[in-house]
Motif scaffolding. Structure first.
Motif, PDB file in Angstrom:
ATOM      1  N   SER A  30       1.458 -23.782   9.899  1.00 44.96           N
ATOM      2  CA  SER A  30       1.894 -22.274   9.698  1.00 44.96           C
ATOM      3  C   SER A  30       1.170 -21.485  10.047  1.00 44.96           C
ATOM      4  O   SER A  30       1.386 -20.350  10.320  1.00 44.96           O
ATOM      5  N   SER A  31      -0.298 -21.843  10.382  1.00 47.15           N
ATOM      6  CA  SER A  31      -1.194 -20.640  10.846  1.00 47.15           C
ATOM      7  C   SER A  31      -1.622 -20.562  12.388  1.00 47.15           C
ATOM      8  O   SER A  31      -2.441 -20.121  12.910  1.00 47.15           O
ATOM      9  N   TYR A  32      -0.707 -21.281  13.175  1.00 51.71           N
ATOM     10  CA  TYR A  32      -0.821 -21.249  14.642  1.00 51.71           C
ATOM     11  C   TYR A  32       0.410 -20.501  15.395  1.00 51.71           C
ATOM     12  O   TYR A  32       1.741 -20.768  15.058  1.00 51.71           O
ATOM     13  N   THR A  33       0.060 -19.855  16.348  1.00 55.62           N
ATOM     14  CA  THR A  33       0.999 -19.152  17.137  1.00 55.62           C
ATOM     15  C   THR A  33       1.501 -20.305  18.403  1.00 55.62           C
ATOM     16  O   THR A  33       0.451 -21.112  18.612  1.00 55.62           O
ATOM     17  N   ARG A 100      -4.700 -20.377  17.346  1.00 57.77           N
ATOM     18  CA  ARG A 100      -4.814 -19.604  15.788  1.00 57.77           C
ATOM     19  C   ARG A 100      -4.619 -17.907  15.932  1.00 57.77           C
ATOM     20  O   ARG A 100      -4.643 -17.274  14.841  1.00 57.77           O
ATOM     21  N   LYS A 101      -4.403 -17.550  16.855  1.00 56.05           N
ATOM     22  CA  LYS A 101      -4.140 -15.903  17.196  1.00 56.05           C
ATOM     23  C   LYS A 101      -2.993 -15.556  16.562  1.00 56.05           C
ATOM     24  O   LYS A 101      -2.008 -16.405  16.710  1.00 56.05           O
ATOM     25  N   ILE A 102      -2.755 -14.498  16.272  1.00 52.91           N
ATOM     26  CA  ILE A 102      -1.562 -13.782  15.342  1.00 52.91           C
ATOM     27  C   ILE A 102      -0.648 -13.201  16.446  1.00 52.91           C
ATOM     28  O   ILE A 102       0.776 -13.066  16.030  1.00 52.91           O
ATOM     29  N   GLN A 103      -0.929 -13.098  17.658  1.00 54.51           N
ATOM     30  CA  GLN A 103      -0.367 -12.228  18.553  1.00 54.51           C
ATOM     31  C   GLN A 103       0.435 -13.312  19.528  1.00 54.51           C
ATOM     32  O   GLN A 103      -0.289 -13.956  20.253  1.00 54.51           O
ATOM     33  N   PRO A 104       1.783 -13.200  19.806  1.00 59.17           N
ATOM     34  CA  PRO A 104       2.334 -14.207  20.674  1.00 59.17           C
ATOM     35  C   PRO A 104       2.252 -13.416  22.132  1.00 59.17           C
ATOM     36  O   PRO A 104       2.823 -12.492  22.094  1.00 59.17           O
ATOM     37  N   ASP A 105       1.757 -14.318  22.794  1.00 61.87           N
ATOM     38  CA  ASP A 105       1.550 -13.796  24.206  1.00 61.87           C
ATOM     39  C   ASP A 105       1.511 -14.900  25.358  1.00 61.87           C
ATOM     40  O   ASP A 105       1.545 -16.106  24.938  1.00 61.87           O
ATOM     41  N   ALA A 106       1.266 -14.361  26.599  1.00 65.17           N
ATOM     42  CA  ALA A 106       1.185 -15.530  27.419  1.00 65.17           C
ATOM     43  C   ALA A 106      -0.360 -15.903  27.934  1.00 65.17           C
ATOM     44  O   ALA A 106      -0.451 -16.511  29.148  1.00 65.17           O
ATOM     45  N   GLY A 107      -1.194 -15.351  27.089  1.00 64.19           N
ATOM     46  CA  GLY A 107      -2.451 -15.666  27.433  1.00 64.19           C
ATOM     47  C   GLY A 107      -3.054 -16.864  27.027  1.00 64.19           C
ATOM     48  O   GLY A 107      -2.594 -18.049  27.105  1.00 64.19           O
ATOM     49  N   GLN A 108      -4.455 -17.099  26.488  1.00 70.09           N
ATOM     50  CA  GLN A 108      -4.937 -18.232  26.417  1.00 70.09           C
ATOM     51  C   GLN A 108      -4.643 -19.005  24.988  1.00 70.09           C
ATOM     52  O   GLN A 108      -4.372 -18.411  24.059  1.00 70.09           O
ATOM     53  N   TYR A 109      -4.478 -20.207  25.231  1.00 70.41           N
ATOM     54  CA  TYR A 109      -4.035 -21.316  24.307  1.00 70.41           C
ATOM     55  C   TYR A 109      -5.264 -22.455  24.087  1.00 70.41           C
ATOM     56  O   TYR A 109      -5.556 -22.979  25.035  1.00 70.41           O
ATOM     57  N   ASP A 110      -5.554 -22.608  22.865  1.00 65.67           N
ATOM     58  CA  ASP A 110      -6.735 -23.710  22.749  1.00 65.67           C
ATOM     59  C   ASP A 110      -6.332 -24.873  22.772  1.00 65.67           C
ATOM     60  O   ASP A 110      -6.884 -26.130  23.332  1.00 65.67           O
ATOM     61  N   TYR A 111      -4.898 -25.303  22.466  1.00 62.57           N
ATOM     62  CA  TYR A 111      -4.379 -26.439  22.177  1.00 62.57           C
ATOM     63  C   TYR A 111      -3.156 -26.960  22.879  1.00 62.57           C
ATOM     64  O   TYR A 111      -2.176 -25.889  22.992  1.00 62.57           O
ATOM     65  N   TRP A 112      -3.186 -28.034  23.647  1.00 61.38           N
ATOM     66  CA  TRP A 112      -1.901 -28.339  24.554  1.00 61.38           C
ATOM     67  C   TRP A 112      -1.480 -29.718  24.250  1.00 61.38           C
ATOM     68  O   TRP A 112      -2.185 -30.867  24.141  1.00 61.38           O
ATOM     69  N   GLY A 113      -0.087 -29.741  24.571  1.00 60.98           N
ATOM     70  CA  GLY A 113       0.554 -31.267  24.461  1.00 60.98           C
ATOM     71  C   GLY A 113       0.391 -31.706  25.810  1.00 60.98           C
ATOM     72  O   GLY A 113       0.047 -31.022  26.926  1.00 60.98           O
ATOM     73  N   GLN A 114       0.742 -32.850  25.941  1.00 60.85           N
ATOM     74  CA  GLN A 114       0.769 -33.501  27.264  1.00 60.85           C
ATOM     75  C   GLN A 114       1.876 -33.223  28.133  1.00 60.85           C
ATOM     76  O   GLN A 114       1.813 -33.862  29.345  1.00 60.85           O
ATOM     77  N   GLY A 115       3.063 -32.784  27.712  1.00 63.04           N
ATOM     78  CA  GLY A 115       4.085 -32.385  28.559  1.00 63.04           C
ATOM     79  C   GLY A 115       5.264 -33.385  28.524  1.00 63.04           C
ATOM     80  O   GLY A 115       5.084 -34.431  28.303  1.00 63.04           O
ATOM     81  N   VAL A 116       6.589 -32.884  28.894  1.00 62.05           N
ATOM     82  CA  VAL A 116       7.409 -33.513  28.639  1.00 62.05           C
ATOM     83  C   VAL A 116       8.468 -33.120  29.819  1.00 62.05           C
ATOM     84  O   VAL A 116       8.639 -31.957  30.168  1.00 62.05           O
TER      85      VAL A 116
END
Length: 122
Positions: A30-33, A100-116
């Protein structure tokens, strides 16, 4: 360890609908965008949209809002990407990302899934 696992992809036909899921673990969900990206052959990774952890604010890419919708259910640590009226050009690998940022945007994200993989056929 933060882990994101996408599911719900597969082979569909033009005009079909599909809902992708992204289940998180190892994080206070709940604390992750949360965001969705996709990448198709010959193209750069494309931002689809994101949803914030605070108040569920959403931000979509320029070409995504009319057919795609992002939602989340923090109780089951899952984010969703609802895709309607799928087109051939929607084919690609879809990725879930979190930050963990509060602003939803198209920028940097720290964690990623492997994709589907999502494949749209005629």
């Amino acid at each position: 360890q933060v882990q994101l696992v996408e599911s719900g992809g597969g082979l569909v036909q033009v005009g079909d609908s599909l809902r992708l899921s992204c289940v998180g673990s190892g994080l206070t969900f709940s604390s992750y965008t949360l965001a969705w990206f996709r990448q198709s052959p010959g193209k750069e990774r494309e931002f689809i949209g994101a949803i914030s952890w605070n108040e569920g604010r959403q931000f979509y890419g320029d070409s995504s809002k009319s057919r795609f919708a992002i939602s989340r259910d923090n109780a089951v640590k899952t984010a969703y990407l609802q895709m309607n009226n799928l087109r051939l050009e929607d084919t690609g690998v879809y990725y879930c990302a979190a930050d963990r940022k509060i602003q939803p945007d198209a920028g940097q994200y720290d964690y990623w899934g492997q994709g589907v993989q999502v494949t749209v056929s005629p």
